[in-house]
Write an enzyme that holds these catalytic residues in place. Structure first.
Site, PDB file in Angstrom:
ATOM      1  N   ARG A 208     -30.341 -14.452  -3.801  1.00 23.99           N
ATOM      2  CA  ARG A 208     -30.544 -15.184  -2.541  1.00 23.99           C
ATOM      3  C   ARG A 208     -29.206 -15.631  -1.935  1.00 23.99           C
ATOM      4  O   ARG A 208     -28.985 -15.519  -0.731  1.00 23.99           O
ATOM      5  CB  ARG A 208     -31.429 -16.396  -2.807  1.00 23.99           C
TER       6      ARG A 208
ATOM      7  N   LYS B 160     -17.381 -23.478  17.938  1.00 23.88           N
ATOM      8  CA  LYS B 160     -18.814 -23.767  17.722  1.00 23.88           C
ATOM      9  C   LYS B 160     -19.324 -22.994  16.501  1.00 23.88           C
ATOM     10  O   LYS B 160     -20.223 -22.161  16.598  1.00 23.88           O
ATOM     11  CB  LYS B 160     -19.605 -23.416  18.984  1.00 23.88           C
TER      12      LYS B 160
ATOM     13  N   LYS C  69      -9.888 -29.595  27.807  1.00 26.56           N
ATOM     14  CA  LYS C  69     -11.149 -29.245  28.441  1.00 26.56           C
ATOM     15  C   LYS C  69     -11.532 -30.312  29.468  1.00 26.56           C
ATOM     16  O   LYS C  69     -10.768 -31.253  29.723  1.00 26.56           O
ATOM     17  CB  LYS C  69     -12.225 -29.066  27.372  1.00 26.56           C
TER      18      LYS C  69
ATOM     19  N   GLU D 183      -8.604 -25.787  30.693  1.00 32.72           N
ATOM     20  CA  GLU D 183      -9.854 -25.332  31.324  1.00 32.72           C
ATOM     21  C   GLU D 183      -9.932 -25.860  32.747  1.00 32.72           C
ATOM     22  O   GLU D 183      -9.580 -27.011  33.010  1.00 32.72           O
ATOM     23  CB  GLU D 183     -11.026 -25.895  30.493  1.00 32.72           C
TER      24      GLU D 183
ATOM     25  N   ASP E 184     -14.013 -21.890  33.605  1.00 32.14           N
ATOM     26  CA  ASP E 184     -15.274 -22.255  32.970  1.00 32.14           C
ATOM     27  C   ASP E 184     -16.425 -22.201  33.960  1.00 32.14           C
ATOM     28  O   ASP E 184     -16.397 -22.866  35.009  1.00 32.14           O
ATOM     29  CB  ASP E 184     -15.167 -23.663  32.371  1.00 32.14           C
TER      30      ASP E 184
END
Lengths: 287, 287, 287, 287, 287, 287
Positions: free
Chosen positions: A101, A136, A168, A203, A224
């Site tokens: 597994r 992410k 950002k 960004e 963006d």
């Protein structure tokens, strides 16, 4: 020519996963399977894809039982069809059953990422655009998931908050309160304080934010959630004075059109944050 | 009445994720954001769902900077709409920006699992069937992902190889080589050797395998990849002498029909192995 | 505006040092000093310098005994004279005595690095040259020693083998065996495979190696062990097409002349590999 | 007959250093050096000295890549001249290049300590005095640095706060507040509470402090910052009733004179707190 | 005046034990006990004894739930009668129930050691003999068990193989093969190589082995499995030239007679290797 | 057919114990025993018993020095007489002497548990009763001590608070405050929330508590501190509707009578909380 994962990255994470899955042994195998039963098992895909994580698969086996013999038939980064023979394991049936597994959990996830990445990359053929990942990623698995992106033909973005500057929207919102020129000044100051090897990316949400960044000599400008038309305008305006990265709303349907705008980089969080595990099975040979 | 994650589970994994994401600090915030800049930020969903992982979100903030003040507005396991206010953070802008990605990575993934689980659970309303997870979890995150399944109204299966017996097709294949009666005998022997608290479950592929398991007094029989009709036949035949679990080919479209067959448990690996992160955003208040 | 060390970097290393120095307690204080004896102690330099590591000093105290009260009188990066009052500790005499050596070991070493760096930096005033560190750091202390270099007004080079490309003589020697064009081709290929945020630097021993690197569009060229005249020639030839780093034979006597050649960066391993601890003392107040 | 470092001490610290230097691989070697390139490299000193840390050098190589073959040509504790052949490594060029810096960082530092210690030891030839180290070691490296002192012919003092009593000026200052007889009484009490294997040493600043310590039957008296004349007086007065250690202002110029006073031990913090790394190079064989 | 355990020793071992006992929470309390149920519980002995480990008891509670309030009514090292009130805990019933077993496991074991030690110590009253422990401790608990011995009025022997020399029969057997004078010479050589703070002790089986050790100026001579008469002879012969330790066949019945022979130390492995946990109960207040 | 300890359980705990016992080496062997001295040593019992922990014994040797050759002559779980040959070690005398104490500490303790368990098990021959352990284990050694119970022919109870429900007197006391029906309702609710693999057991002090538990369909009822007559009554009343466990006042003298009452399980904390180490010796061969 894929850069492999260092064994020192593989072993601790596989050991952790094995311990999580069997903190005090595999009671099923140990109570039902004779200790001397031998087996041969094959790793076989139930769907086509791109392989990633074969050495984690092997490590799950051999860290469970060093006497298991694992043969990898194809290399990571290779495309395969349903039913292909990916790997063979020979040895104690108990041990293979215990490791199964964990071995599959790693390989299915990473091959899922590699396969999805390869689909994005295929859409950008003939353009200058590179598909890149983001931060992410799954907590604890970043090094593995970035590797899977490379297996799929993608490129990596910065590894972490520590190795490149990427300002950002929320950074800009905070800086905006310091006055209109605060961003440009902060970026120019930053250059004198960070290592000369550190890349600066910022960004933007609108075309009119670009000139301030060119003035600050940033290395990359991230567009963006731009429309395709605005992307084209942005690329033309920047004109090679910085790299251009497209982000936001990057889907398999739309990525070819994004690539056609002339951007250098297309980043997608979905490559790692929304992965479907590839269906791989472990078939015990019966004879 | 949801059993919470122990703080001793939360803190080490959040610390690990923070270290992975900023091995030597957040150079963007530290070079661009003034050390004394304050901010207020809100956690807001971009799509409806079920919350899970709010205390990991909070821990990512406060383990980055103990002076951050995090207010959780709704509890894990609660359903929310797009635009709801889930949490508020107040304090150093630098610290919030540094913790943001890790905080979101945990909460988006776990809320994605809870939301998907809740959809499966909704399909089984009015039946005896419970939706349960599997060991197909992300390496290192099993405790968290099982918790997310509970947040979505699902139940957990065994935690690991060490706390219940579950003999699957590959175990049976190995045992079959020992002769026809080997399985029943092995199961009866097992009872005398394992703790009395240990549950025994066995997977079958065909109806004619069931009687041997009833003779061995197993606690649960898993019907793997059965047709709906065979499931109904199996449930009727077992008739309460063991719990019945359905597995294989469990989709949102098909789960209501599976539940209607009368099985006690429906397990789905997809709850955890193929998750789409829920889209949650962190909005900095601008004033 | 110095980027501070994250507390998550400070605490584990100070805990490790405290455990190394007192695996099962401080038997001297515990057997000789009454448990309720209180003390006030002052951190005072025996020689002038630049402070670095004051928060490690404080952590050594408070991780030994959270009831100790530590007041830091000046900030890291500040210049001080002999006899200045750097910090004051109040509380249990036993605890202060137990923590003293570890607290001093960190602060003396880091202040030694900061002080030496500041001397190099002072020699480059009025030039474009920045003093940078290397990977010749103490195993386990790299984050701290890089911080100390920043306290002294220096800059950091790449952190590790993972965050920038720096090809040195031994790399070039291996590549040379692949034929004359191997280096340029390898560097151009590298660009397509590494993250766009990754910087490429290559070391040269002779002026005639520079053109191949400019053709490969490297970001920085390191002139290793060049004469001052060759450095000037190199800087003029490169003419802003790459950053220029001088390395090798960088001494306090010679650094001003190196800076005057127009190089952008001057790296020195001695900043961290050959440090004299600054002489700081802990004076117990006697009343 | 030098007591070697246990391998269980070497491996974890070398692994930590390798991880610090390449958290996710060596991107320079991996992108520029062909995976099958082989190399032979030699460890060669650029200056004369005493070797220490050769097994850490080897471990850095083999823990990076177990297929590397390392041959150590001389043993730790041996004196060498400039240009001597200390060690040879054969195998993957990529792996050697990745391990090089960590391997050198350990060996240069430890050989620096051994070489400096040997210079002090040479000054004491013909006397009873032994050169000993202190707790002024690099955090995390104490076991290694004490080993390097032994390689240079020095002796070790106590390892930590836990394994011997050593009351210094600050302890005495605290005890002095309890009244004139407090020290003697505390020392006599201590004997009844500590293990019978625990040694008691006390530091004095003046000759008139010695009699109280002899009355308390301490094992060693440390004469701190004494003039040579006072040392001679102290040694004569103690007359073998305790060991005598000289500390403070111990320089290469002065150490022979200190040894000549008849003290048993001379301790020097500079052996470990202010080390110049010995210049060792790794030369890739070119053919 | 008992030297306390450092909190840095207590917390990690209690955290480990809590994790061992509840790797993913206490499912009994969490499913059966309301989250807001409060309780008051008392630690009460079912038999008389000497307390040890009260701070581990408290740590098990507060590391499980920092809001629990623990009041310790008597100090470690104190004698108590059946039914005494040792400690009180107030707070969440769930949390107290979760921590109960781990809290008791530590305190019962350590109080068992302290109580047994106190019985041995009582038998030696009026003699010079001190009761000391050995290295026959539970793996992982040595620091705690040595502390418990001190709580019972005993003394500690060396902590480990690293902090004193103790040559036992098997060492002597190996040395004997080197010739008759090998032991004396090896011991004299040892003095020049070990730290001056290191104690040397040697075990003998027969009286005629003693003179060689006195010639080698060992610090302590251990008389192993001597008759009482031989002990007296040995003590008289050694006559203060070394400490004398008795070991072997040390029982509660015989220890007073051993102490009366004039030995300085009596060591007993049974203090820690064969412990009966003291019967302490946790009584929930019912009202 | 004993389920062995996984090597991944053995190695870390043995490494920890070796590090605890020799944090910086074995100074006795290293200073007194020639590095090239070879030895052969035998593990021999001084009293009869049941072996447990032989692979920990071997691991202590080989993790100290991989060149030691350990031969195990009998398997764990085997009964032996005084003087039997249990294991032989060949190799470096220094290494064997360093590992000896840790090797013995593990094996003596575990063999003590196995031997005591076997005595209890022998008393229950011919009955349905199984001897089971409890959570009263040594912190950090639970997996090992449970294994030792199995070596003695006993069975294990649940591993931890996380893998079965066991409501004891203090849980019931808290629930009682919620009203008379609270317990039954809480137990029925629990079934819907816990995994279907989770066993539910409840402790009772009186016969009149049993019917409520049968109504709640608990899996096991523990009769705590019942008289033999009440046990017989309880077993007859439960009549197979739940398993029956006897606990409290379980002594070697009384266990046969308890088993004769017809209970399924007899649990004893003393198996692990009050262990006398079995006397095993390591004899160095002298020739």
């Amino acid at each position: 020519m894929l850069t492999p994962l260092p064994q020192s990255t593989i072993d601790p994470i596989v050991r952790m996963a094995l311990a999580e899955d069997a903190p005090w042994g595999d009671i099923t195998s140990q109570t039902l399977v004779p200790p001397d039963a031998q087996a041969v098992a094959h790793l076989v895909p139930r769907e086509p894809g791109v392989l990633s994580g074969s050495r984690l698969f092997a490590a799950a086996m051999t860290l469970t039982d060093p006497t298991l013999v694992v043969t990898l038939h194809i290399e990571d980064g290779t495309t395969f069809e349903t039913g292909a023979l990916l790997a063979t394991i020979q040895g104690s049936a108990r041990s293979i059953l215990q490791a199964e597994r964990v071995a599959l959990n790693f390989t299915q996830r990473l091959s899922g990422i590699a396969t999805l990445t390869a689909r994005f990359v295929a859409q950008t053929a003939g353009t200058r655009a590179r598909i890149v990942d983001t931060r992410k990623t799954t907590p604890g698995l970043r090094a593995l998931e970035r590797y899977a992106v490379r297996c799929g033909g993608g490129n990596n973005h910065r590894f972490s908050l520590s190795d490149a500057i990427l300002a950002k929207d929320n950074h800009l919102a905070v800086l905006a309160r310091q006055g209109p020129a605060a961003l440009t000044q902060a970026l120019l100051d930053a250059r004198t304080r960070i290592p000369h090897t550190t890349h600066i990316e910022v960004e933007v949400d609108r075309l009119d934010q670009i000139d301030a960044l060119l003035a600050a000599k940033v290395d990359t400008i991230m567009l963006d959630n731009f429309s395709l038309e605005d992307m084209r305008t942005g690329v033309a305006h920047i004109a090679g004075r910085a790299l251009v990265e497209a982000s936001g709303n990057v889907t398999l349907e739309r990525v070819a059109a994004i690539a056609a705008t002339g951007v250098d980089l297309i980043s997608s969080g979905a490559l790692t944050h929304s992965v479907r595990s590839l269906d791989l099975g472990l078939d015990f040979q019966t004879t």
